[in-house]
Design a protein around this motif. Structure first.
Motif, PDB file in Angstrom:
ATOM      1  N   LYS A   1      10.224  -3.245  -2.593  1.00 11.39           N
ATOM      2  CA  LYS A   1       9.509  -3.041  -3.857  1.00 11.39           C
ATOM      3  C   LYS A   1       9.107  -4.355  -4.504  1.00 11.39           C
ATOM      4  O   LYS A   1       7.933  -4.541  -4.837  1.00 11.39           O
ATOM      5  CB  LYS A   1      10.324  -2.170  -4.793  1.00 11.39           C
TER       6      LYS A   1
ATOM      7  N   ILE B   1       0.825  -7.114  -3.916  1.00 11.90           N
ATOM      8  CA  ILE B   1      -0.285  -6.442  -4.598  1.00 11.90           C
ATOM      9  C   ILE B   1      -0.913  -7.370  -5.639  1.00 11.90           C
ATOM     10  O   ILE B   1      -2.139  -7.491  -5.714  1.00 11.90           O
ATOM     11  CB  ILE B   1       0.188  -5.115  -5.225  1.00 11.90           C
TER      12      ILE B   1
ATOM     13  N   ARG C   1      -2.722   2.203  -0.156  1.00 10.56           N
ATOM     14  CA  ARG C   1      -1.935   3.411   0.130  1.00 10.56           C
ATOM     15  C   ARG C   1      -0.795   3.081   1.093  1.00 10.56           C
ATOM     16  O   ARG C   1       0.346   3.492   0.902  1.00 10.56           O
ATOM     17  CB  ARG C   1      -2.821   4.504   0.706  1.00 10.56           C
TER      18      ARG C   1
ATOM     19  N   LEU D   1       1.911   0.945  -0.737  1.00 13.16           N
ATOM     20  CA  LEU D   1       2.777   1.747  -1.601  1.00 13.16           C
ATOM     21  C   LEU D   1       3.723   2.613  -0.782  1.00 13.16           C
ATOM     22  O   LEU D   1       4.899   2.780  -1.143  1.00 13.16           O
ATOM     23  CB  LEU D   1       1.928   2.591  -2.550  1.00 13.16           C
ATOM     24  N   SER D   2       3.246   3.155   0.317  1.00 10.28           N
ATOM     25  CA  SER D   2       4.099   3.949   1.193  1.00 10.28           C
ATOM     26  C   SER D   2       5.208   3.078   1.780  1.00 10.28           C
ATOM     27  O   SER D   2       6.371   3.486   1.837  1.00 10.28           O
ATOM     28  CB  SER D   2       3.263   4.566   2.305  1.00 10.28           C
TER      29      SER D   2
ATOM     30  N   GLU E   1       7.971   2.406  -0.698  1.00  5.31           N
ATOM     31  CA  GLU E   1       8.851   3.545  -0.947  1.00  5.31           C
ATOM     32  C   GLU E   1       9.746   3.876   0.252  1.00  5.31           C
ATOM     33  O   GLU E   1      10.915   4.164   0.085  1.00  5.31           O
ATOM     34  CB  GLU E   1       8.034   4.790  -1.299  1.00  5.31           C
TER      35      GLU E   1
END
Length: 75
Positions: A11, A18, A62, A65-66, A69
């Protein structure tokens, strides 16, 4: 009672990545301002709106972010 989840290193690394991608994209687009500034205002507006939307497709948001997580880089 289950133990609390361990903090994931993905994270903070993903958030920094990002932010770095956003900064690089902004610098890349802003470096074109010398030429874009000579265009008519409506064309400039359309270009900047398109550039703002396009970075979502050009950069793997996408997947990033995947990965943050789950820890897996999914398609």
């Amino acid at each position: 009672m289950s133990p609390p989840p361990r903090p994931r290193w993905q994270k903070p690394v993903g958030m920094l990545a990002i932010v770095a991608m956003i900064v690089l994209w902004c610098v890349a687009i802003a470096s074109l301002s010398r030429w874009i500034g000579q265009w008519p205002e409506i064309v400039q507006l359309l270009f900047y709106v398109a550039a703002g939307v396009a970075w979502l497709w050009l950069l793997p948001m996408r997947r990033m972010l995947s990965w943050m997580e789950t820890g897996r880089w999914r398609r």
